[in-house]
Design an enzyme around this catalytic site. Structure first.
Site, PDB file in Angstrom:
ATOM      1  N   ASP A  16      52.512  66.601 -15.442  1.00 46.06           N
ATOM      2  CA  ASP A  16      51.676  67.600 -16.072  1.00 46.06           C
ATOM      3  C   ASP A  16      50.302  67.505 -15.404  1.00 46.06           C
ATOM      4  OD1 ASP A  16      50.583  69.559 -17.654  1.00 46.06           O
ATOM      5  OD2 ASP A  16      51.217  68.680 -19.559  1.00 46.06           O
TER       6      ASP A  16
HETATM    7  C1  BGC Z   1      49.771  71.876 -19.845  1.00 40.20           C
HETATM    8  C2  BGC Z   1      51.025  72.378 -19.189  1.00 40.20           C
HETATM    9  C3  BGC Z   1      50.680  73.445 -18.191  1.00 40.20           C
HETATM   10  C4  BGC Z   1      49.703  72.880 -17.182  1.00 40.20           C
HETATM   11  C5  BGC Z   1      49.307  73.849 -16.087  1.00 40.20           C
HETATM   12  C6  BGC Z   1      48.698  71.497 -18.845  1.00 40.20           C
HETATM   13  O1  BGC Z   1      47.480  71.292 -19.471  1.00 40.20           O
HETATM   14  O2  BGC Z   1      50.062  70.782 -20.674  1.00 40.20           O
HETATM   15  O3  BGC Z   1      51.913  72.854 -20.153  1.00 40.20           O
HETATM   16  O4  BGC Z   1      51.833  73.944 -17.585  1.00 40.20           O
HETATM   17  O5  BGC Z   1      48.526  72.486 -17.856  1.00 40.20           O
HETATM   18  O6  BGC Z   1      48.442  74.807 -16.553  1.00 40.20           O
END
Ligand code: BGC
Length: 762
Positions: free
Chosen positions: A282
């Site tokens: 993530d």
């Molecule tokens: C989130 C993800 C997301 C990623 C990219 C993160 O903060 O937890 O779900 O896909 O950011 O934006």
């Protein structure tokens, strides 16, 4: 196009030609040569650039050897990230976009007058409430078409974490408290999305069930709970739909960040489930041990930075990452790259069929709406009630979806006021004139606009019915507050009570519409409402979709995929959420173990407000006695039933199949949802036979001590219900010998954390 990534190409081609002319070895090209040959030709820096993302805000830049680093401004401004391109080897950048409810990107682009809007589909919770995998697959097909036509390669969706607690800030993105509905809905949307030739990233793997301290929280649970509840939805989706990628989560699992857990990312995901894509972190997760991540099989670090590339290079030089591991991770990524639209040079058009997608969004929103109350058949409004006193801020400013990376920049949002007007209903002008300016100031929205008794009395006199919406929103990084978000605020309770009084005095009805991010208190006020329709967060077409259901154009067929408790204390994790110590929790103990949602309510006889699987219809159905293909279970069992529409209007029903397994090596839930299917639209009197096939795995429980999924011998009860609390038919079959359905690896997960005591009674 101005990007440096593309401007480097001519240079790369020139180098290639030059090499050829000079009679030197021609540089292998991805697609023309094997992936192994391409990897063999890569420098260490290039390999490092492949396992590290192109940076969130980094400007594209050229590494010393000519390798390009991309950025998230590349191609889709506002996209989530990119992978790095290496033009000299024919490796393009891939573009990754959020998120589960539609393509997330900026509306405006530099030097471009076009506005870039995407379709906002209903929230994950709404989609799961349809219990309709065919429909969810069609949502995926439409959604995936936008991913592809806007020029992206991978959509960072679906989110399949479990609704462990109603305060979870991202529950709206997730599906259910139950892994079987989670896994099957996820498989359906992945199948639809990927049918376009783009990839998905199923997330957040695993146990990311809260936003409080999301990068530091250590989820502590026993292995059975992990496998049966939190991993199972991922497992079903990975096996059925083969997502291109998996996103590891921010949190720790039993003391170690998930992105560093080899047992999770390699042993379970790849060895046991046969996942063949690649794993990415993530965004900017806290796990800082790159070697551990690489060794664990977390193939790519997102969003990535130039410094991380250097650290990978250094780690290989120092031997904390072997070149073999690096090559393996690079190969996994390249195997996905070669399938991507970018690699295939797909000519995206930035012009998907938004009208067609809006229709699907509306259909799914209407089908995900759950009718909770309908006293004396007040709904549908049909032609009985033509003039409506429309109350509640969110009737005029609907909440289409949640906040954070799951939000979508859409061209418009149909409010409920607009939807009802479109459907031919007449709204109380005076109320409308008060609400419109009030809700146009965003700051006002959390505060319910106060209504005087005289205004309500006039509305009760002048209108046929009152319709009042209660709205709730939540989003990334923050869990919901108990007092002001889970429970209704005093001003809202006041408005419900006073509206009910004014209208009931005149013999008129009050309908409440719930526009919610997640499970919210109902017990304190539903006695005042004549009907309650739960519309969740229905996406951009919300107002039209809700009007479809209220009017009767669509017969509600949504069912709860998550229990509504009577009180927050009845949630099995309420004593352990969001963890300890108070303030900034760093540990969350899953003392409730597998007893999440209805599994808890059933086991400890705690009555819910609205049970898992519950949802009313404007018609009625009969479910025939169940037929089993055999009374002795061999390697699978087929359960059949005929569902008949016994009412006066067309409708759809869900066949929910719960199974009570015999006592055996482990304590079993009273019953578990093991399969489900939705009928087609049945006309009055029409019947449909449904056959549900359960394999042995669907009958098994996880036995931690024996490291195996085991179906115990004995009597299995198959139950068809209209909710977990309303079983209408059952049949039994016997398994004569215990079956070890799957022997898994012996891992170092905990054997026991669960206390299995109702939290209220601790
Ligand atoms: C989130 C993800 C997301 C990623 C990219 C993160 O903060 O937890 O779900 O896909 O950011 O934006």
């Amino acid at each position: 196009m101005k990007s440096n990534i593309l401007s480097i190409v001519p240079v790369a081609v020139a180098v290639l030609l030059c090499n050829g002319i000079m009679g030197q070895t021609v540089v292998p090209q991805l697609g023309k040569n094997s992936i192994a040959e391409v990897v063999a030709a890569m420098t260490l820096e290039e390999k490092a650039a492949i396992v590290i993302g192109g940076g969130r805000d980094a400007k594209p830049s050229v590494l010393t050897d000519g390798t390009m680093i991309g950025s998230s401004d590349f191609r889709i401004p506002g996209g989530a990230g990119v992978t790095n391109a290496i033009p000299r080897l024919g490796i393009p950048a891939m573009v990754l976009v959020d998120g589960p409810a539609g393509v997330r990107m900026n509306v405006k682009r530099k030097n471009d007058d076009h506005l870039y809007f995407a379709t906002a589909f209903p929230s994950g919770t709404t989609l799961a409430s349809t219990w309709n995998t065919e429909l969810v697959q069609r949502v995926g097909e439409a959604f995936g078409n936008e991913v592809k036509e806007f020029g992206a390669d991978i959509i960072l969706a679906p989110g399949v974490n479990i609704h462990r607690n109603p305060l979870g800030g991202r529950n709206f993105e997730y599906y259910s408290e139950d892994p079987v509905i989670t896994g099957n809905i996820a498989a359906a949307i992945i199948t639809g999305l990927q049918s376009n030739g783009i990839g998905t990233s199923i997330k957040h793997f695993v146990a990311n069930n809260q936003e409080t301290s999301r990068s530091d929280i250590n989820a502590v649970m026993d292995e059975r709970t992990l496998r049966e509840i939190y991993l199972r939805g991922f497992e079903i989706a990975v096996k059925k739909a083969k997502p291109w990628t998996v996103m590891s989560s921010y949190n720790l699992l039993d003391g170690v960040h998930t992105s560093e857990r080899k047992d999770l990312l390699t042993t379970i995901l790849r060895d046991e489930w046969k996942f063949e894509g690649y794993v990415m972190t993530d965004w900017g997760g806290k796990a800082v041990n790159l070697p551990d991540q690489m060794n664990a099989g977390n193939d790519m670090i997102m969003p990535g930075s130039a410094a991380q590339i250097s650290r990978i290079v250094l780690a290989v030089k120092k031997d904390s990452i072997s070149e073999q591991v690096l090559n393996r991770n690079v190969e996994r990524i390249l195997r996905i790259v070669v399938q991507s639209p970018s690699f295939l040079q797909y000519k995206y058009n930035n012009a998907p069929d938004m009208k067609a997608h809006a229709r699907i969004s509306r259909e799914a929103a209407a089908e995900g709406a759950v009718l909770l109350e309908n006293k004396k058949g007040v709904l549908p409004l049909a032609d009985k009630y033509k003039s409506i006193a429309l109350l509640g801020n969110t009737s005029y400013a609907i909440i289409a979806g949640g906040m954070g990376s799951g939000d979508v920049n859409r061209a418009y949002t149909v409010s409920l006021a607009k939807g009802l007007t479109n459907a031919g209903y007449v709204l109380n002008k005076e109320l409308e004139e008060r609400y419109r300016p009030y809700v146009s100031d965003y700051k006002n929205r959390p505060l319910e606009l106060a209504m005087s008794d005289s205004l309500l009395a006039a509305a009760a006199l002048g209108n046929d019915i009152a319709l009042l919406t209660i709205g709730r929103n939540s989003g990334e990084t923050k869990d919901r507050s108990l007092d002001s978000n889970y429970y209704l605020r005093p001003s809202e309770l006041e408005l419900i009570k006073r509206t009910a009084t004014a209208f009931h005095k005149r013999g008129k009805k009050l309908v409440v519409v719930l526009n919610l991010c997640g499970v919210t208190d109902t017990r304190s006020w539903t006695q005042y409402a004549d009907a309650v329709l739960l519309a969740w967060q229905p996406g951009q077409e919300g107002g039209d979709a809700i009007a479809d259901v209220l009017s009767g154009k669509v017969n509600p067929s949504g069912k709860l995929a998550t229990t509504f408790p009577q009180r927050y204390a009845d949630v099995s994790s309420s004593g352990n959420f969001p963890g300890t110590p108070a303030g900034y929790p760093t540990e969350v103990k899953h003392e409730e173990g597998i007893y999440v949602g209805y599994r808890y309510h059933d086991a400890f006889k705690v009555d819910p407000a609205y049970a898992f699987g519950y949802g009313l219809s404007y018609t009625s159905f009969r479910i025939s006695p169940l037929k089993l293909n055999s009374s002795i279970i061999k390697d699978k069992i087929i359960v059949s039933a005929v569902v008949t529409n016994t009412g006066k209007v067309a409708g759809k029903e869900v066949l929910q199949l719960y199974v009570t397994a015999p006592a055996g090596g482990v304590r079993k839930p009273v019953q578990e949802l093991r399969a489900f299917a939705k009928t087609k639209l049945l006309q009055p009197g029409e019947a449909q036979e449904i056959n549900l096939e359960l394999d042995m795995r669907a009958l098994a429980s996880f036995n931690t001590g024996r490291h195996a999924w085991i179906a115990d011998k004995g009597k299995y009860i198959f139950k068809a219900g209209t909710s977990s609390r309303n079983i209408v038919q059952s049949a039994t079959a016997t398994l004569e010998q215990e079956v070890i359905v799957e022997q898994v690896h012996s891992l170092l997960f905990r054997q026991s954390v669960a206390v299995i005591v109702p939290p209220g009674k601790r």
